[in-house]
Design an enzyme around this catalytic site. Structure first.
Site, mmCIF file in Angstrom:
data_model
loop_
_atom_site.group_PDB
_atom_site.id
_atom_site.type_symbol
_atom_site.label_atom_id
_atom_site.label_comp_id
_atom_site.label_asym_id
_atom_site.label_seq_id
_atom_site.Cartn_x
_atom_site.Cartn_y
_atom_site.Cartn_z
ATOM 1 N N ASP A 82 3.590 -4.992 -7.531
ATOM 2 C CA ASP A 82 3.045 -3.721 -7.026
ATOM 3 C C ASP A 82 3.615 -2.537 -7.801
ATOM 4 O OD1 ASP A 82 5.304 -4.835 -5.418
ATOM 5 O OD2 ASP A 82 5.405 -2.782 -4.678
ATOM 6 N N ASN A 83 4.605 -2.782 -8.633
ATOM 7 C CA ASN A 83 5.150 -1.717 -9.480
ATOM 8 C C ASN A 83 4.806 -1.936 -10.949
ATOM 9 O OD1 ASN A 83 6.269 -0.532 -7.200
ATOM 10 N ND2 ASN A 83 8.243 -1.530 -7.469
ATOM 11 N N ARG B 152 -2.206 -0.842 -9.819
ATOM 12 C CA ARG B 152 -1.150 -1.802 -10.112
ATOM 13 C C ARG B 152 -1.733 -3.203 -10.171
ATOM 14 N NH1 ARG B 152 2.749 1.184 -6.920
ATOM 15 N NH2 ARG B 152 1.789 3.199 -6.538
ATOM 16 N N ASP C 104 9.424 5.171 7.435
ATOM 17 C CA ASP C 104 9.094 6.464 8.048
ATOM 18 C C ASP C 104 8.129 7.283 7.193
ATOM 19 O OD1 ASP C 104 10.699 7.120 5.933
ATOM 20 O OD2 ASP C 104 12.250 8.130 7.114
ATOM 21 N N GLY D 277 2.798 3.535 1.434
ATOM 22 C CA GLY D 277 3.451 3.668 2.737
ATOM 23 C C GLY D 277 4.125 5.015 2.912
ATOM 24 N N GLY E 10 0.844 -1.201 0.000
ATOM 25 C CA GLY E 10 0.000 0.000 0.000
ATOM 26 C C GLY E 10 0.871 1.239 0.000
#
Ligand code: AMP
Ligand code: MG
Length: 460
Positions: free
Chosen positions: A241-242, A176, A118, A85, A83
């Site tokens: 996912d890409n 995607r 992060d 992030g 997801g």
């Protein structure tokens, strides 16, 4: 005032999480794509508004910010939940042609999908994404675009402390293969069907269902990868996912254009096995399409006939890819689509190039001029090729003079880290017309051995 028209936010709520970017300390606008802004109707924004909006500090009226859910196979291993992030989709706008564009902040702070990350980005990957995606667009390769870079005034911890940055990505969508995978894996047919209908409406309006959709995604993906190959582009992280379902290049991480040609070339520091090596990209493209097919199966009325039909469609990837490759590489030699004999001709040249570690871009660019390769087979090769009466105008339109060379991108990053964005702007301007004129000769030169960048990093 941005004229948002948000369709992704209307999907079932389990497809995303609504949240805004985390504000940053001291935003400074470093890059602004004025033509793209005009296309999106954003030309009237004041500098102060741009800085506030594209740092995530201000949520503009009409935005419905969210982080999208997806899953994916990373280096072949299934990860049930990824997801956005470190990204927030602000919303969508329609351009002057009626084309719908996502506006996404990348590096905008933590989301429920950040896992251990992060949620931030730093100047290096933001600059890479901006420069390389815009260069890809200028080369004619379908891709996400870049609108802005804002530095945050905050420090991001990576191997060392780095200056934080947010890149605004503009894309025809951010859907995607992994967007389909996550709902198929959860058995959430409602969301799966909603995503399929959304993709059909947005990207493939002539498709009447999962089969026709798959045929068209496969074709778009095969065409895309043939284009990557023709420019020596190595994506580096072809995880599912890409893999963009509209067939656009997305997620510029450790990607790179080859300087010296080698079919097994890998740049990414994390690609230990060479899964995403240059010559392996078409195989991986087909593999990714097989994952999409698996995810679409629950939408077929009957599983057995679905498998049969999908298998045939996936087997068709190789044909579409082959004919696209023959067309693209034919143009590089000034010929029509290569016939079987000419495929051997191209193979022989590539072999000579690999032996000599010749520069992929410049060999093709110089072929119509004064190229000499000091190789025992080259003179005979040149005669054979010239006897086919190559068309140099076709070659000039297929073989760029400029690509975003790694060592220059790295040099631009090193300067930008110290707040000097001059080389970034020079490169960006030069790369906007890659086929015509070389404004700065050093931008067209391959790296010297000590300039060569042998490895690239995700930089996440
Ligand atoms: P990538 O393959 O680089 O696009 O990233 C794979 C996954 O890791 C995606 O779900 C990203 O959102 C997530 N990710 C990458 N970098 C970060 C980061 N710094 N903080 C949070 N999530 C991240
Ligand atoms: Mg990604």
């Amino acid at each position: 005032m941005i004229a948002f028209d948000n369709s992704y936010a209307r999907l079932p709520e389990q497809a995303f999480t609504r949240l805004s970017a985390t504000p940053v300390q001291d935003p400074k606008l470093r890059a602004w794509n004025a033509p793209m802004a005009t296309q999106l109707g954003l030309a009237g924004l004041e500098d102060a508004a741009k800085t506030q909006i594209f740092s995530g500090n201000d949520v503009p009226t009409g935005a419905e910010p969210l982080a999208a859910l997806y899953a994916g196979h990373q280096f072949g291993n299934w990860n049930p939940q990824l997801g956005d992030g470190r990204a927030i989709l602000l919303g969508e706008v329609l351009d002057s042609q009626g084309e719908r564009w996502d506006i996404q902040l990348k590096g905008s702070g933590p989301t429920p999908y950040s896992r251990a990350g992060d949620g931030r980005n730093w100047v290096g990957p933001a600059l890479r994404e901006y420069l390389i995606s815009e260069a890809m667009h200028a080369l004619g390769v379908p891709t996400t675009r870049a609108l802005a870079i804002v530095t945050t005034g905050e420090t991001v911890m990576r191997e060392a402390p780095r200056p934080g940055a947010i890149v605004t990505r503009v894309a025809r969508s951010h859907i995607r293969v992994g967007t389909f995978q996550v709902f198929a894996a959860r058995g959430d047919v409602e969301a799966l069907e909603a995503v399929m209908n959304h993709v059909i409406e947005r990207h493939y309006p002539t498709a009447s269902g999962p089969e026709e959709l798959l045929v068209q995604v496969v074709a778009a993906q095969a065409e895309l990868i043939a284009q990557w190959m023709s420019f020596g582009f190595i994506h580096g992280v072809m995880n599912t996912d890409n893999a963009h379902v509209a067939g656009d290049t997305i997620d510029y991480g450790p990607c790179a254009f080859m300087d010296a040609y080698h079919p097994g070339k890998v740049f990414s520091s994390i690609d230990q096995q060479g899964r995403y090596a240059y010559a392996n990209q078409p195989n991986i493209g087909a593999w990714n399409m097989a994952q999409l097919a698996t995810s679409l199966l629950p939408l077929m009325p009957d599983r057995e006939t679905g498998i049969e039909s999908f298998t045939e469609i996936i087997n068709g990837f190789a044909d579409v890819y082959q004919s696209a490759w023959r067309r693209r590489f034919g143009a590089k030699l000034g010929l029509d689509a290569l016939d079987d004999g000419q495929v051997d001709l191209m193979g022989d040249l590539l072999k000579i190039m690999a032996d000599k570690q010749a520069d992929f871009t410049n060999v093709f660019r110089d072929l119509s001029g004064t190229l000499h390769l000091d190789h025992p087979d080259f003179a005979a090769w040149l005669n054979r090729w010239q006897s086919m009466a190559p068309n140099t105008a076709i070659m000039d339109a297929a073989n760029p003079k400029l690509i975003p060379r790694n060592h220059l991108v790295e040099e631009a990053i090193q300067s930008a880290v110290y707040d000097n964005w001059e080389l970034f702007h020079e490169l960006n301007q030069a790369l906007a017309s890659p086929f015509s004129h070389i404004s700065e000769p050093r931008f067209a030169e391959p790296p010297t051995p000590d300039q060569e960048v042998r490895q690239t990093f995700c930089g996440t």
